[in-house]
Scaffold this motif. Structure first.
Motif, short mmCIF file in Angstrom:
data_model
loop_
_atom_site.label_atom_id
_atom_site.label_comp_id
_atom_site.label_asym_id
_atom_site.label_seq_id
_atom_site.Cartn_x
_atom_site.Cartn_y
_atom_site.Cartn_z
N LEU A 106 0.35 -8.50 -115.57
CA LEU A 106 1.02 -7.84 -114.45
C LEU A 106 2.00 -6.77 -114.90
CD1 LEU A 106 1.71 -10.80 -112.00
CD2 LEU A 106 0.01 -8.98 -111.76
N LYS A 107 2.58 -6.96 -116.09
CA LYS A 107 3.53 -5.94 -116.52
C LYS A 107 2.86 -4.80 -117.28
CE LYS A 107 4.95 -7.67 -120.89
NZ LYS A 107 5.70 -8.43 -121.79
N SER A 108 1.65 -5.04 -117.80
CA SER A 108 1.02 -3.95 -118.56
C SER A 108 0.01 -3.14 -117.76
CB SER A 108 0.38 -4.50 -119.84
OG SER A 108 -0.23 -5.73 -119.62
N TYR A 109 -0.46 -3.67 -116.62
CA TYR A 109 -1.44 -2.94 -115.83
C TYR A 109 -0.81 -2.39 -114.55
CZ TYR A 109 -5.12 -5.00 -118.78
OH TYR A 109 -5.91 -5.37 -119.83
N PRO A 110 -1.33 -1.23 -114.08
CA PRO A 110 -0.64 -0.53 -112.97
C PRO A 110 -1.02 -1.03 -111.57
CG PRO A 110 -2.47 0.78 -113.76
CD PRO A 110 -2.43 -0.43 -114.64
N PHE A 111 -0.89 -2.33 -111.33
CA PHE A 111 -1.22 -2.84 -110.00
C PHE A 111 -0.13 -2.52 -108.98
CE2 PHE A 111 -4.13 -5.43 -112.49
CZ PHE A 111 -5.29 -5.24 -111.76
N ASP A 112 -0.56 -2.42 -107.71
CA ASP A 112 0.36 -2.15 -106.61
C ASP A 112 0.58 -3.37 -105.73
OD1 ASP A 112 0.56 0.90 -106.90
OD2 ASP A 112 -1.60 0.57 -106.84
N THR A 113 -0.44 -4.23 -105.68
CA THR A 113 -0.46 -5.30 -104.68
C THR A 113 -1.02 -6.60 -105.26
OG1 THR A 113 -0.99 -3.59 -103.03
CG2 THR A 113 -1.33 -5.87 -102.36
N LEU A 114 -0.46 -7.73 -104.82
CA LEU A 114 -1.06 -9.03 -105.11
C LEU A 114 -1.59 -9.61 -103.81
CD1 LEU A 114 1.31 -11.15 -107.41
CD2 LEU A 114 -0.53 -9.58 -108.05
N LYS A 115 -2.83 -10.09 -103.84
CA LYS A 115 -3.35 -10.80 -102.67
C LYS A 115 -3.35 -12.29 -102.98
CE LYS A 115 -6.27 -8.96 -99.88
NZ LYS A 115 -7.45 -8.36 -99.18
N ILE A 116 -2.49 -13.02 -102.28
CA ILE A 116 -2.39 -14.47 -102.52
C ILE A 116 -3.65 -15.14 -101.97
CG2 ILE A 116 -1.05 -16.57 -102.17
CD1 ILE A 116 1.37 -14.89 -101.59
N ASP A 117 -4.31 -15.90 -102.81
CA ASP A 117 -5.57 -16.51 -102.41
C ASP A 117 -5.40 -17.43 -101.20
OD1 ASP A 117 -8.46 -16.85 -103.20
OD2 ASP A 117 -7.82 -18.94 -103.05
N LYS A 118 -6.43 -17.46 -100.36
CA LYS A 118 -6.32 -18.24 -99.13
C LYS A 118 -6.17 -19.74 -99.37
CE LYS A 118 -11.29 -17.69 -98.06
NZ LYS A 118 -11.60 -16.41 -98.73
N SER A 119 -6.59 -20.23 -100.52
CA SER A 119 -6.44 -21.66 -100.79
C SER A 119 -4.96 -22.08 -100.82
CB SER A 119 -7.14 -22.03 -102.11
OG SER A 119 -6.60 -21.28 -103.17
N PHE A 120 -4.07 -21.16 -101.19
CA PHE A 120 -2.63 -21.49 -101.17
C PHE A 120 -2.06 -21.35 -99.77
CE2 PHE A 120 -3.39 -19.69 -105.44
CZ PHE A 120 -3.07 -20.80 -106.20
N VAL A 121 -2.54 -20.31 -99.06
CA VAL A 121 -2.00 -20.01 -97.74
C VAL A 121 -2.38 -21.10 -96.74
CG1 VAL A 121 -2.00 -18.33 -95.85
CG2 VAL A 121 -2.03 -17.54 -98.23
N GLN A 122 -3.61 -21.60 -96.89
CA GLN A 122 -4.14 -22.55 -95.93
C GLN A 122 -3.28 -23.81 -95.76
OE1 GLN A 122 -8.29 -22.23 -96.94
NE2 GLN A 122 -8.40 -21.01 -95.08
N ASP A 123 -2.69 -24.31 -96.85
CA ASP A 123 -1.95 -25.57 -96.77
C ASP A 123 -0.44 -25.40 -96.81
OD1 ASP A 123 -4.21 -27.10 -96.47
OD2 ASP A 123 -4.54 -27.27 -98.64
N VAL A 124 -0.02 -24.19 -96.53
CA VAL A 124 1.39 -23.87 -96.67
C VAL A 124 2.29 -24.71 -95.75
CG1 VAL A 124 2.19 -21.98 -95.20
CG2 VAL A 124 2.20 -21.72 -97.68
N MET A 125 1.75 -25.14 -94.61
CA MET A 125 2.52 -25.94 -93.68
C MET A 125 2.35 -27.44 -93.93
SD MET A 125 3.84 -23.41 -92.30
CE MET A 125 4.98 -24.31 -91.25
N LYS A 126 1.39 -27.81 -94.77
CA LYS A 126 1.10 -29.23 -95.00
C LYS A 126 1.58 -29.72 -96.35
CE LYS A 126 -3.06 -28.40 -92.65
NZ LYS A 126 -4.24 -27.80 -93.24
N GLU A 127 1.51 -28.85 -97.35
CA GLU A 127 1.84 -29.27 -98.71
C GLU A 127 3.07 -28.50 -99.19
OE1 GLU A 127 0.03 -31.57 -100.23
OE2 GLU A 127 -1.63 -31.65 -98.79
N ALA A 128 4.11 -29.25 -99.54
CA ALA A 128 5.33 -28.61 -100.03
C ALA A 128 5.06 -27.80 -101.30
CB ALA A 128 6.40 -29.67 -100.30
#
Ligand code: C2E
Ligand code: CA
Ligand code: CA
Ligand code: CA
Length: 279
Positions: free
Chosen positions: A191-213
């Motif tokens: 992440l520090k050596s390549y010129p990325f602009d955006t991270l897309k958080i994978d849906k597997s993390f987003v899906q359980d955001v309200m269920k799993e701390a």
């Protein structure tokens, strides 16, 4: 060497023939699909998390084949990769996606971003950078309206070529995002050596955001890390309103998912674009 039993051979052979026959048939259909105009793009809105306003769209490929019906990318992209057909198909996707964004500007007056998925085989093709830049300039799109979505797995190879191609695209003003972030078992140092602009958080993390701390903590940590590196964050797979509150609270810049809209055919996407507020 061990002697192979005749019965075992007889048992396995027909199955293998069937699988390879199906594969060959799909491959030959795929070879003709471009000229027969069987590919289509759907577009899924990417919205500003705070306001819910549309800022960009992700182009998602569909294959509408007369004998197989609507084929989803997970079913044919692996074979397109293996056979190299992903290179001409990917070129078509880039041209079509850039053209669509220019059309929306003409019909709605709105400059929105367009994100295109790039597969490893495509990325490693020597003509890749010029294919991208041609698609942008022949459509008349602004370079910074195109974002290429690259998976962590592709970046992992850590080669000089990867770094060089990313640098060329970045220099040309094309935006770069890390797709499926968090699923690649990768060291974060890229992440520090390549010129990325955006991270897309994978849906597997987003899906359980309200269920799993734990998932909530991970998403929070990813957002904070991305921001401290100067990257924006898109949450993928947002399906419920409660998730949008969490993401707002944590300062996630952009969101995408069924809660806002499924991927839509061009005409339906244009309607969406016309009826939603501009930023
Ligand atoms: P991806 O890049 O991670 O794309 C997001 C996938 O998640 C899409 O599936 C989308 O329809 C789906 N999705 C969106 N919102 C939600 C949600 O709220 N919940 C859930 N459960 N799913 C959601 P799709 O269209 O079937 O595409 C699958 C994968 O195929 C994509 O994953 C991408 O890796 C690949 N792909 C699609 N189009 C292209 C293309 O033009 N070129 C290449 N190389 N790959 C493509
Ligand atoms: Ca993607
Ligand atoms: Ca950049
Ligand atoms: Ca993704």
């Amino acid at each position: 060497a061990k002697h192979k039993g005749k019965s075992a051979y007889a048992h396995f052979a027909p199955e293998m023939t069937e699988v390879s026959h199906e594969r060959l048939q799909m491959e030959s259909r795929m070879r003709r699909a471009l000229e027969l105009n069987e590919f289509e793009l759907n577009f899924q809105p990417i919205v500003d998390t705070d306001s819910g306003n549309l800022v960009a769209a992700e182009a998602l490929l569909r294959w509408n084949n007369p004998s197989m019906g609507m084929v989803m990318p997970d079913r044919f992209i692996p074979l397109a990769e293996e056979t190299g057909l992903i290179i001409p198909i990917g070129e078509w996707v880039l041209q079509e996606a850039c053209r669509a964004a220019v059309t929306w500007k003409e019909t709605t007056g709105r400059d929105i971003g367009i994100s295109v998925n790039v597969s490893p085989r495509q990325f490693r093709d020597p003509g890749f950078t010029s294919t991208v830049l041609n698609a942008v300039s022949s459509s008349g799109l602004n370079h910074n309206q195109l974002e290429l979505e690259i998976t962590e797995r592709l970046i992992l190879d850590n080669s000089i070529e990867t770094a060089e191609i990313l640098r060329q695209l970045d220099d040309a003003g094309v935006r770069l995002s890390v797709d499926d972030f968090g699923t690649g078992y990768s060291a974060l140092s890229y992440l520090k050596s390549y010129p990325f602009d955006t991270l897309k958080i994978d849906k597997s993390f987003v899906q359980d955001v309200m269920k799993e701390a734990e998932d909530a903590s991970l998403v929070r940590a990813i957002i904070n890390m991305a921001h401290s590196l100067g990257l924006s964050v898109i949450a993928e797979g947002v399906e419920e309103e409660a998730q949008t509150h969490f993401l707002k609270q944590e300062g996630c810049d952009y969101s995408q998912g069924y809660f806002y809209s499924r991927p839509l055919p061009t005409e339906d996407f244009e309607t969406w674009l016309k009826t939603t507020q501009r930023l």
